[in-house]
Design an enzyme around this catalytic site. Structure first.
Site, short mmCIF file in Angstrom:
data_model
loop_
_atom_site.label_atom_id
_atom_site.label_comp_id
_atom_site.label_asym_id
_atom_site.label_seq_id
_atom_site.Cartn_x
_atom_site.Cartn_y
_atom_site.Cartn_z
N SER A 42 -9.58 -39.55 2.14
CA SER A 42 -10.45 -39.54 0.96
C SER A 42 -10.65 -38.12 0.48
CB SER A 42 -11.81 -40.16 1.30
OG SER A 42 -12.51 -39.31 2.21
N LYS A 43 -11.15 -37.97 -0.73
CA LYS A 43 -11.42 -36.65 -1.31
C LYS A 43 -12.44 -35.90 -0.43
CE LYS A 43 -11.78 -33.67 -4.92
NZ LYS A 43 -12.28 -32.51 -4.21
N ARG A 44 -13.44 -36.64 0.03
CA ARG A 44 -14.49 -36.02 0.84
C ARG A 44 -13.94 -35.50 2.17
NH1 ARG A 44 -19.99 -39.22 2.67
NH2 ARG A 44 -20.88 -37.58 3.97
N ASP A 87 -11.71 -32.46 1.59
CA ASP A 87 -12.49 -31.24 1.32
C ASP A 87 -13.02 -30.64 2.61
OD1 ASP A 87 -12.05 -31.44 -1.36
OD2 ASP A 87 -14.00 -32.33 -1.86
#
Length: 497
Positions: free
Chosen positions: A266-268, A271
């Site tokens: 996921s993007k989270r 990151d």
């Protein structure tokens, strides 16, 4: 591949312009491209922009730029056109309306006039009755306001008055939808778990499901190669093909790209782990497009050999859908760095100098072409990304202002300033300034002073680069040049004492 009388291969990459192109999206585009080129087929770009609420204007440009950057040229699509234009779903609205009406008339779809509040009330009611995840389906549609429950004359009146409504797919219960998937083999879904999917929204735009099926049929797509996230939608698409009397294309659902810690990337998560998720991030970080393509190709597919390094042409030659695995694959940024390093090593210093120039300019540096090539020739085997020419190797282009603290503490001894000054004096008397002469002077000085060569090498490296690591010292000094080395050595002796 199928027999020689099979239709020409036609595949499409059909992103939604709701944000920047994701790394997983690029892998999907790549596999479609490789399959098309392998079979002398057609690779199409289609923009699925029917969700106008989430449309992002710069997203489409980003998609096209990303494909151009990695060399995935499409044969039909926006800007270049083709026999099935337009390639924007938002411009094909009338087409979808026509097929939706055909489905209604055949009894495979129906008008639904329910408000959001009425649908929510139904869900709450069903939850209280013990239904875990109620949906608009064969069980619940009988209690809703639609053309299956309302009198025909009322339905006609509501439509004539322009009452807000959607068109839903009518899915029967008690059926099994089966299809073959190139990657996953035999797949089946029970219709009891499938909702009456909205086909045309209240604004008259189609949902992904109807537009996707209509366009794939009209554009004569032979193989649908897409991410695993669309697998659960496929039974709805198979039903639509059946109800419209069309032959579905061959399906291939690609494995998920997983986080290094497991689970979907996921993007989270990305990151937190420092993994870029958008193609644009890799371009801006100085990755080689060939390396990213090479890495992504092997993220789910294997060539069946020990070979790891491929050009795009080599991937086309080796690729087959049958060697794509069904299990999720972990994203390994270290492995990408390794691929990038291998592809950098395969280029000439002149090519890399051209690639490095924008990063140098961004740092306010403008070295001469010959000098830049000499620097790159020296550091080529050490860098992982081209931007490192301008960052970790900045000392080649300007004198260091500071000295690595850890290196100074470990390598700068009480006699270092004296030895570095003495070495600078000897270098100043040299006529030539090549690696052999530079090394010979250092070793002669070490013998004279009764110290090991390292006693001079390490503080000299700190003096000329500000760092305790880097390319071979004597080669580095030869590239930097006599005047630069002497100036830097005398300054370091003065500053570090």
């Amino acid at each position: 591949m199928a027999a020689s009388n099979a239709p020409d291969v036609r595949v499409r990459f059909a992103p939604s312009p709701t944000g920047l192109l994701h790394i997983g999206g690029l892998r999907t585009a790549l596999y479609n491209y490789l399959f098309a080129r392998k079979h002398a087929g057609t690779f199409i770009l289609r923009i699925e922009d029917t969700d106008r609420t989430r449309y992002v204007e710069e997203a489409e440009q980003d998609i096209r730029e990303a494909l151009r950057w990695v060399g995935l040229a499409y044969d039909e699509g926006p800007e270049i056109g083709g026999p099935h234009a337009p390639y924007y779903q938002s411009q094909r609205k009338d087409l979808y309306q026509r097929y939706a009406q055909q489905l209604v008339e055949a009894g495979h779809a129906y008008y639904a006039f329910d408000t959001e509040e009425e649908i929510e009330a139904m869900r709450e009611r069903r939850k209280k009755e013990g239904q875990a995840a109620p949906k608009y389906d064969a069980l619940t549609r009988t209690e809703m306001r639609n053309s299956l429950t309302l009198p025909a004359e009322e339905v006609e009146r509501l439509l004539e008055e322009g009452t807000e409504h959607v068109i839903r797919l009518k899915v029967s219960r008690g059926e099994t939808v089966r299809f073959e998937d190139v990657v996953r083999g035999h797949v089946s879904f029970e219709t009891a778990g499938i909702d009456d999917q909205v086909l045309i929204k209240s604004d008259g735009m189609p949902t992904y499901h109807l537009a996707n099926v209509v366009d794939d049929h009209r554009m004569q797509i032979t193989h649908v190669i897409r991410g695993e996230e669309w697998l659960s939608s496929t039974p709805k698409h198979v039903l639509l093909y059946r109800y419209l009397g069309w032959e579905p294309p061959v399906m291939a659902h690609l494995p998920l790209i997983l986080s290094p810690e497991g689970g979907k990337l996921s993007k989270r998560d990305a990151d937190e782990l420092g993994i870029p998720v958008f193609v644009k991030d890799y371009r801006e970080a100085g990755y080689e497009p060939e390396a990213l393509v090479n890495f992504l190709a092997l993220l789910g597919w294997n060539p069946g050999t020990e070979q790891e390094i491929f050009t795009l042409e080599g991937l086309v030659e080796a690729f087959s859908l049958e060697r794509v695995g069904s299990s999720g694959v972990q994203f390994d940024l270290d492995k990408l760095q390794w691929f990038n390093q291998q592809h950098l090593r395969a280029k000439s210093p002149a090519e890399l100098a051209e690639r490095a120039r924008p990063y140098l300019e961004a740092e306010g540096l403008d070295p001469e072409a010959d000098y830049l090539e000499a620097v790159i020739d020296l550091v080529q085997d050490r860098i992982h990304r081209i931007e490192e020419v301008a960052t970790t190797n900045r000392f080649f282009f300007e004198d260091p202002e500071t000295y690595e603290e850890k290196g100074v503490k470990k390598r700068w001894k009480s006699d270092s300033a004296e030895l570095v000054r003495a070495y600078a004096d000897r270098l100043e008397r040299l006529d030539g300034f090549d690696t052999d002469a530079i090394e010979a002077e250092l070793r002669d000085l070490a013998d004279e002073c009764g110290v090991g060569a390292g006693r001079i090498i390490h503080p000299t490296r700190l003096s000329v680069s500000g760092l305790s690591y880097g390319p071979g010292l004597f080669s580095m000094m030869a590239v930097l040049g006599k005047d630069t080395c002497i100036r830097r050595m005398r300054r370091a002796a003065e500053v570090l004492g």
